[in-house]
Scaffold this motif. Structure first.
Motif, PDB file in Angstrom:
ATOM      1  N   ILE A  62       0.824  -1.206   0.000  1.00 13.56           N
ATOM      2  CA  ILE A  62       0.000   0.000   0.000  1.00 13.56           C
ATOM      3  C   ILE A  62       0.861   1.261   0.000  1.00 13.56           C
ATOM      4  N   GLY A  63       2.006   1.215   0.694  1.00 12.88           N
ATOM      5  CA  GLY A  63       2.880   2.388   0.712  1.00 12.88           C
ATOM      6  C   GLY A  63       3.368   2.759  -0.676  1.00 12.88           C
ATOM      7  N   GLU A  64       3.768   1.748  -1.463  1.00 13.25           N
ATOM      8  CA  GLU A  64       4.243   2.016  -2.823  1.00 13.25           C
ATOM      9  C   GLU A  64       3.124   2.568  -3.696  1.00 13.25           C
ATOM     10  N   LEU A  65       1.915   2.016  -3.548  1.00 15.45           N
ATOM     11  CA  LEU A  65       0.788   2.500  -4.337  1.00 15.45           C
ATOM     12  C   LEU A  65       0.473   3.956  -4.005  1.00 15.45           C
ATOM     13  N   LEU A  66       0.498   4.288  -2.726  1.00 14.57           N
ATOM     14  CA  LEU A  66       0.191   5.669  -2.316  1.00 14.57           C
ATOM     15  C   LEU A  66       1.239   6.646  -2.821  1.00 14.57           C
ATOM     16  N   ILE A  67       2.506   6.251  -2.767  1.00 12.58           N
ATOM     17  CA  ILE A  67       3.574   7.120  -3.268  1.00 12.58           C
ATOM     18  C   ILE A  67       3.446   7.293  -4.775  1.00 12.58           C
TER      19      ILE A  67
ATOM     20  N   VAL B 207       0.982  10.433  -0.805  1.00 13.81           N
ATOM     21  CA  VAL B 207       1.875  10.701   0.321  1.00 13.81           C
ATOM     22  C   VAL B 207       3.300  10.781  -0.200  1.00 13.81           C
ATOM     23  N   THR B 208       4.218  11.201   0.655  1.00 14.94           N
ATOM     24  CA  THR B 208       5.628  11.253   0.295  1.00 14.94           C
ATOM     25  C   THR B 208       6.359  10.030   0.870  1.00 14.94           C
ATOM     26  N   GLU B 209       7.555   9.790   0.371  1.00 16.70           N
ATOM     27  CA  GLU B 209       8.356   8.691   0.908  1.00 16.70           C
ATOM     28  C   GLU B 209       8.654   8.908   2.387  1.00 16.70           C
ATOM     29  N   THR B 210       8.865  10.165   2.768  1.00 22.59           N
ATOM     30  CA  THR B 210       9.130  10.475   4.179  1.00 22.59           C
ATOM     31  C   THR B 210       7.947  10.062   5.055  1.00 22.59           C
ATOM     32  N   ASP B 211       6.729  10.344   4.576  1.00 22.38           N
ATOM     33  CA  ASP B 211       5.536   9.941   5.331  1.00 22.38           C
ATOM     34  C   ASP B 211       5.498   8.432   5.534  1.00 22.38           C
ATOM     35  N   VAL B 212       5.788   7.687   4.479  1.00 23.17           N
ATOM     36  CA  VAL B 212       5.724   6.224   4.560  1.00 23.17           C
ATOM     37  C   VAL B 212       6.807   5.692   5.490  1.00 23.17           C
ATOM     38  N   VAL B 213       8.012   6.264   5.417  1.00 23.87           N
ATOM     39  CA  VAL B 213       9.098   5.825   6.298  1.00 23.87           C
ATOM     40  C   VAL B 213       8.711   6.053   7.761  1.00 23.87           C
ATOM     41  N   GLN B 214       8.136   7.213   8.057  1.00 20.14           N
ATOM     42  CA  GLN B 214       7.703   7.492   9.428  1.00 20.14           C
ATOM     43  C   GLN B 214       6.609   6.525   9.868  1.00 20.14           C
ATOM     44  N   ALA B 215       5.665   6.235   8.970  1.00 17.03           N
ATOM     45  CA  ALA B 215       4.574   5.322   9.307  1.00 17.03           C
ATOM     46  C   ALA B 215       5.097   3.904   9.516  1.00 17.03           C
ATOM     47  N   LEU B 216       6.056   3.483   8.701  1.00 14.88           N
ATOM     48  CA  LEU B 216       6.637   2.143   8.860  1.00 14.88           C
ATOM     49  C   LEU B 216       7.378   2.034  10.186  1.00 14.88           C
ATOM     50  N   SER B 217       8.042   3.108  10.572  1.00 15.49           N
ATOM     51  CA  SER B 217       8.739   3.110  11.855  1.00 15.49           C
ATOM     52  C   SER B 217       7.746   2.968  13.006  1.00 15.49           C
TER      53      SER B 217
ATOM     54  N   GLN C 226       4.746   1.651  12.739  1.00 13.19           N
ATOM     55  CA  GLN C 226       4.162   0.303  12.633  1.00 13.19           C
ATOM     56  C   GLN C 226       5.076  -0.745  13.260  1.00 13.19           C
ATOM     57  N   LYS C 227       6.364  -0.599  13.051  1.00 14.53           N
ATOM     58  CA  LYS C 227       7.315  -1.552  13.616  1.00 14.53           C
ATOM     59  C   LYS C 227       7.296  -1.519  15.138  1.00 14.53           C
ATOM     60  N   ALA C 228       7.104  -0.329  15.699  1.00 10.55           N
ATOM     61  CA  ALA C 228       7.128  -0.187  17.147  1.00 10.55           C
ATOM     62  C   ALA C 228       5.789  -0.517  17.800  1.00 10.55           C
ATOM     63  N   HIS C 229       4.679  -0.193  17.104  1.00  9.16           N
ATOM     64  CA  HIS C 229       3.374  -0.304  17.753  1.00  9.16           C
ATOM     65  C   HIS C 229       2.392  -1.199  17.018  1.00  9.16           C
ATOM     66  N   GLY C 230       2.730  -1.652  15.814  1.00  5.99           N
ATOM     67  CA  GLY C 230       1.793  -2.465  15.051  1.00  5.99           C
ATOM     68  C   GLY C 230       0.759  -1.603  14.352  1.00  5.99           C
ATOM     69  N   GLY C 231      -0.237  -2.254  13.770  1.00  8.47           N
ATOM     70  CA  GLY C 231      -1.286  -1.537  13.054  1.00  8.47           C
ATOM     71  C   GLY C 231      -1.094  -1.611  11.558  1.00  8.47           C
ATOM     72  N   ARG C 232      -2.142  -1.248  10.829  1.00  9.56           N
ATOM     73  CA  ARG C 232      -2.088  -1.291   9.362  1.00  9.56           C
ATOM     74  C   ARG C 232      -1.559   0.042   8.845  1.00  9.56           C
ATOM     75  N   LEU C 233      -0.706  -0.027   7.840  1.00  8.58           N
ATOM     76  CA  LEU C 233       0.037   1.143   7.376  1.00  8.58           C
ATOM     77  C   LEU C 233      -0.890   2.259   6.907  1.00  8.58           C
ATOM     78  N   GLY C 234      -1.947   1.898   6.165  1.00  5.86           N
ATOM     79  CA  GLY C 234      -2.845   2.922   5.642  1.00  5.86           C
ATOM     80  C   GLY C 234      -3.479   3.745   6.747  1.00  5.86           C
ATOM     81  N   MET C 235      -4.001   3.061   7.791  1.00 12.37           N
ATOM     82  CA  MET C 235      -4.658   3.781   8.879  1.00 12.37           C
ATOM     83  C   MET C 235      -3.655   4.547   9.737  1.00 12.37           C
TER      84      MET C 235
END
Length: 570
Positions: free
Chosen positions: A18-23, A28-38, A40-49
């Motif tokens: 989903i991150g690649e599709l959104l970019i 969204v920007t790559e920076t947004d996705v990197v922050q969201a992935l970080s 997600q790694k710490a707290h879980g959850g789905r990337l889009g939400m």
């Protein structure tokens, strides 16, 4: 798909994350996705939400991409037959179950069970469905959280009332779905280029409206049971007292949403059904702060640039709130900012940050008023001073004093036209001879909507427009008037949300203060006599400048009349 603890992937799904599709789609920007992935790694959850909760994009922007990735269609909430949600017989459990799990369930043709959620792959939701309906196939659809809320509300279940204390309101405000909803609304408003978000309570539902290109448009209707959580969330992020519901409050918050840095000014006023909330969205960085990009006619642009070359004097820009005065003055400062002159502004609030400019925020609650700030900055060696608004005699007199002692002062006034600024200053108590001695130029401004280039069609002008154009075109310079008018009519398409307009431009009335006009001002001449002199020196009224913009095909004559007054003809 068959329900299981971990849902199987539908063959129609896209294999791209989903991150690649959104970019790829510029959501969204790559920076947004990197922050969201970080996160997600710490707290879980789905990337889009996670991205929605971060405010990187709206739920409305996310769901079409999720639909592409998952192969699930989106429901159309406006056409959804609510009666299908009415459970009967053996399905009677579905009503309370839907409210508990925030999901829509209904039986379609031949008993097919359908479900709609904003995250159909949520494991806990699928586990709960698998436990309740083991082995059944579910036809999944995607729906926004606010649409689920509204459709569930239509079933007739409403949560109990009663007042909530501060602790309960704070708990509501910090609920993850509420955070996601408010952030999504802000991101959606940014995507639509809205200047304001209006949250207005009703009896059963509350409305969320966006002001786009100066006109309010309804966007969402949500159940009133959700209103305390939404209002508390907005007040919480704006630093307001969430338990105070009897007095007006004003707050401010700086956030990043939809890939932009912005300030949000929040105004809350009590009303009979709750609290009315308005959020003004102010982009911190504007790429269009150039005079050439504001729609200013060539002759007016030359005059305005000439004013900025004056070493001293008072330049007034007039118009009501929301007429674009601040944007024009910021663009003027950007044009004058050649790093050889000291520029200081006094504003309430500071709307945009300008490089190499000292910007002062007025704070009336501690006595730091426009007048007090002006007194202090006169000792700060400024060359150009911008006064956000002249509101009283004291501010007017200090601004005029500054204009008479070697400073170029740019300021705004709330008047209907340019010439009305003169009696307004005199009514404040400024002597007419001081107004005449300091005044360099006057400008009135309004904003009209640009006709949508994607759907606009050529139009035949009304008889009134033709007559006024014949009169006006004789007075216009060759580099201003078009050789052939390009009248347009607004049609409406998907790009402009069927309004026929997209974006705005300014129309102006400019008055250069020639000696005979200033002499009339000093002699306290009537407004009519001053207007005659202004016309003699080539004044173009707001209506005339709007007519010119319509003849250039930038807007429509009906839109000009809507803004400046007058009746549209068939």
């Amino acid at each position: 798909m068959t329900l299981a603890a971990s849902p199987a992937v539908d063959p129609a799904m896209s294999t791209a994350p989903i991150g690649e599709l959104l970019i790829a789609q510029g959501k969204v920007t790559e920076t947004d996705v990197v922050q969201a992935l970080s996160f997600q790694k710490a707290h879980g959850g789905r990337l889009g939400m996670i991205l929605v909760r971060m405010g990187a994009l709206s739920e409305e922007a996310l769901l079409p991409v999720l639909s592409q990735q998952l192969g699930f269609p989106q429901i159309n909430p406006e056409e959804f037959p609510v009666e299908q949600l009415q459970p009967e017989g053996e399905d009677a459990w579905m009503g309370p179950w839907m409210h508990e799990h925030r999901v829509l369930l209904w039986r379609g043709e031949e008993g097919q069970l359908h479900a709609a959620a904003n995250d159909p792959l949520d494991i806990s939701l699928n586990d709960a469905l698998a436990e309740r309906l083991p082995g059944q196939r579910i036809a999944w659809q995607l729906a926004r959280e606010q649409d689920i809320e509204r459709l569930l509300s239509a079933l007739g279940r409403r949560e109990g009332g009663g007042s909530l204390d501060a602790a309960a309101l704070r708990e509501l405000a910090e609920d993850a779905p509420v955070i996601a909803l408010v952030n999504s609304l802000i991101a959606e408003a940014i995507d639509e280029r809205a200047s304001d978000i209006h949250v207005e309570p009703g009896e059963l539902l509350f409305d969320i409206r966006f002001r786009v290109d100066g006109v309010l448009h309804g966007r969402h209707r949500l159940p009133m049971a959700k209103f305390p959580a939404v209002s508390s969330r907005i007040k919480l992020i704006a630093g307001l007292d969430i338990a105070e519901r009897r007095l007006p409050q004003d707050g401010r918050v700086s956030i990043r949403a939809a890939g932009q840095e912005l300030d949000i000014r929040v105004s809350v006023i009590p009303e009979v059904r709750g609290e009315s909330i308005v959020m003004r969205l102010l982009r911190k960085h504007r790429s269009d702060l150039k005079l050439e990009e504001l729609g200013i006619a060539p002759d007016h642009l030359a005059e305005l640039n000439g004013w900025l070359e004056h070493p001293n004097g008072l330049v007034l820009v007039t118009g009501p709130t929301g007429s674009g005065k601040s944007t024009t003055l910021y663009a003027a400062l950007a044009a004058a900012n050649d790093l050889t002159r000291k520029i200081i502004t006094v504003e309430d609030p500071v709307e945009y940050r300008l490089p190499h400019v000292v910007q002062i925020q007025v704070q009336a609650d501690i006595g730091y008023t426009f007048a007090r700030a002006l007194r202090s900055i006169l000792r700060h060696d400024p060359d150009i001073i911008l006064v956000g608004e002249i509101r009283d005699r004291e501010t007017a007199e200090i601004a005029i004093q500054a204009a008479l002692t070697g400073h170029l002062v740019l300021a705004t006034l709330h008047t209907n036209d340019a010439l009305a600024a003169i009696p307004r200053l005199i009514d404040m108590g400024v002597e007419p001879f001081l107004v005449a001695a300091s005044l360099r130029a006057l400008m009135a401004q309004r904003l009209v909507r640009r006709v949508c280039e994607a759907c606009a069609k050529p139009a035949v002008p009304s008889l009134l427009a033709q007559e006024e154009w014949e009169r006006l075109s004789k007075r216009l310079a060759k580099n201003v008037a078009p050789a052939q008018p390009k009248w347009k009519t607004a049609i409406g398409c998907e790009k402009c949300r069927n309004t026929g307009y997209r974006g705005r431009l300014a129309i102006h009335e400019l008055v250069t203060t020639e000696p005979d006009l200033l002499h009339a001002v000093a002699a306290n001449a009537s407004s009519a006599d001053i207007a005659v002199l202004a016309d003699k020196h080539g004044r173009r009224t707001l209506r005339d400048d709007g007519l010119l913009k319509a003849a250039l095909g930038l807007t429509t004559w009906d839109e000009v009349l809507r803004v400046v007054g007058g009746e549209a003809e068939d």
